[in-house]
Scaffold this motif. Structure first.
Motif, mmCIF file in Angstrom:
data_model
loop_
_atom_site.group_PDB
_atom_site.id
_atom_site.type_symbol
_atom_site.label_atom_id
_atom_site.label_comp_id
_atom_site.label_asym_id
_atom_site.label_seq_id
_atom_site.Cartn_x
_atom_site.Cartn_y
_atom_site.Cartn_z
ATOM 1 N N ILE A 198 18.055 -60.968 -39.307
ATOM 2 C CA ILE A 198 16.676 -61.744 -38.903
ATOM 3 C C ILE A 198 16.821 -63.156 -39.052
ATOM 4 O O ILE A 198 17.054 -63.518 -40.176
ATOM 5 N N HIS A 219 12.279 -63.665 -35.857
ATOM 6 C CA HIS A 219 10.831 -63.277 -36.345
ATOM 7 C C HIS A 219 10.198 -64.433 -36.321
ATOM 8 O O HIS A 219 10.678 -65.589 -37.008
ATOM 9 N N VAL A 231 17.736 -54.278 -42.742
ATOM 10 C CA VAL A 231 17.979 -55.495 -42.793
ATOM 11 C C VAL A 231 19.008 -56.115 -43.847
ATOM 12 O O VAL A 231 18.602 -55.775 -44.792
ATOM 13 N N CYS A 276 14.325 -58.549 -28.455
ATOM 14 C CA CYS A 276 14.077 -57.175 -29.223
ATOM 15 C C CYS A 276 14.462 -56.066 -28.640
ATOM 16 O O CYS A 276 14.975 -54.696 -29.171
ATOM 17 N N CYS A 288 8.582 -59.135 -32.929
ATOM 18 C CA CYS A 288 9.095 -60.572 -33.382
ATOM 19 C C CYS A 288 8.059 -61.640 -33.209
ATOM 20 O O CYS A 288 8.097 -62.775 -33.928
#
Length: 197
Positions: free
Chosen positions: A79, A102, A135, A69, A57
């Protein structure tokens, strides 16, 4: 005194530290016991040596993969994209998000000559494309300023088709706020970002 001036110049490079504050910090360090100064210098040197970026990330971490993570209980299908590592702490304090993060390490700013290549956009796209499980949602939590909005729009365009949902954090009227005291821009954004109840 050259050494004192050098310290003050170094302290002024810190965000939010002006000339007077740099003078006060330098004077404090000058008066502080030797052991306290050595502890301070040691802490800074250790931090520079031990803290690195999480390889997933890009948040700050003392190990190859950060605690978030590495946590198997986090929702890996969501995310949240933030500009800076310290933004994660602010979101985590709410307890409202249980997914992954992220960190871009900045925002796109053509005025400052910072494009998508200077922030971690490529890494985000690779991460989304290679994620298992897939995702489903990317939440864009960039700052609500010109650079943050530019970055969010750019990312939204790139991510459409790669994930089921691309969303933007809400902003506008604070809880307990009085509408007649809120500026027009903030109120306008809150009306555009209204939610169904």
């Amino acid at each position: 005194m050259k050494s004192l001036d050098r310290l003050q110049r170094a302290l002024r490079r810190l965000p939010g530290v002006g000339p007077r504050q740099a003078e006060r910090f330098a004077a404090y360090l000058l008066r502080a016991p030797q052991g306290e100064v050595e502890e301070f210098v040691g802490a800074v040197l250790d931090m520079k040596k031990d803290v690195k970026l999480c390889r997933i990330c890009h948040a700050y971490s003392e190990s190859e993969i950060c605690q978030i993570c590495a946590d198997p209980d986090r929702d890996r299908t969501a995310i949240c994209v933030v500009e800076d590592p310290q933004d994660i702490e602010s979101i985590e304090k709410t307890g409202a998000f249980k997914g992954l993060y992220h960190v871009l390490h900045g925002a796109i700013s053509p005025m400052e000559g910072r494009g998508a290549e200077q922030v971690k956009v490529k890494e985000l796209l690779e991460r989304v494309q290679n994620a298992r499980p897939a995702v489903r949602e990317v939440i864009l939590a960039t700052d609500p300023d010109a650079e943050g909005e530019t970055t969010a729009l750019y990312l939204a365009d790139l991510l459409h088709g790669l994930v089921e949902r691309v969303s933007r954090i809400g902003y506008g009227v604070p809880l307990g706020g009085d509408i007649d005291y809120i500026d027009e821009l903030t109120l306008g954004y809150s009306l555009k970002g209204r939610t169904k109840i």
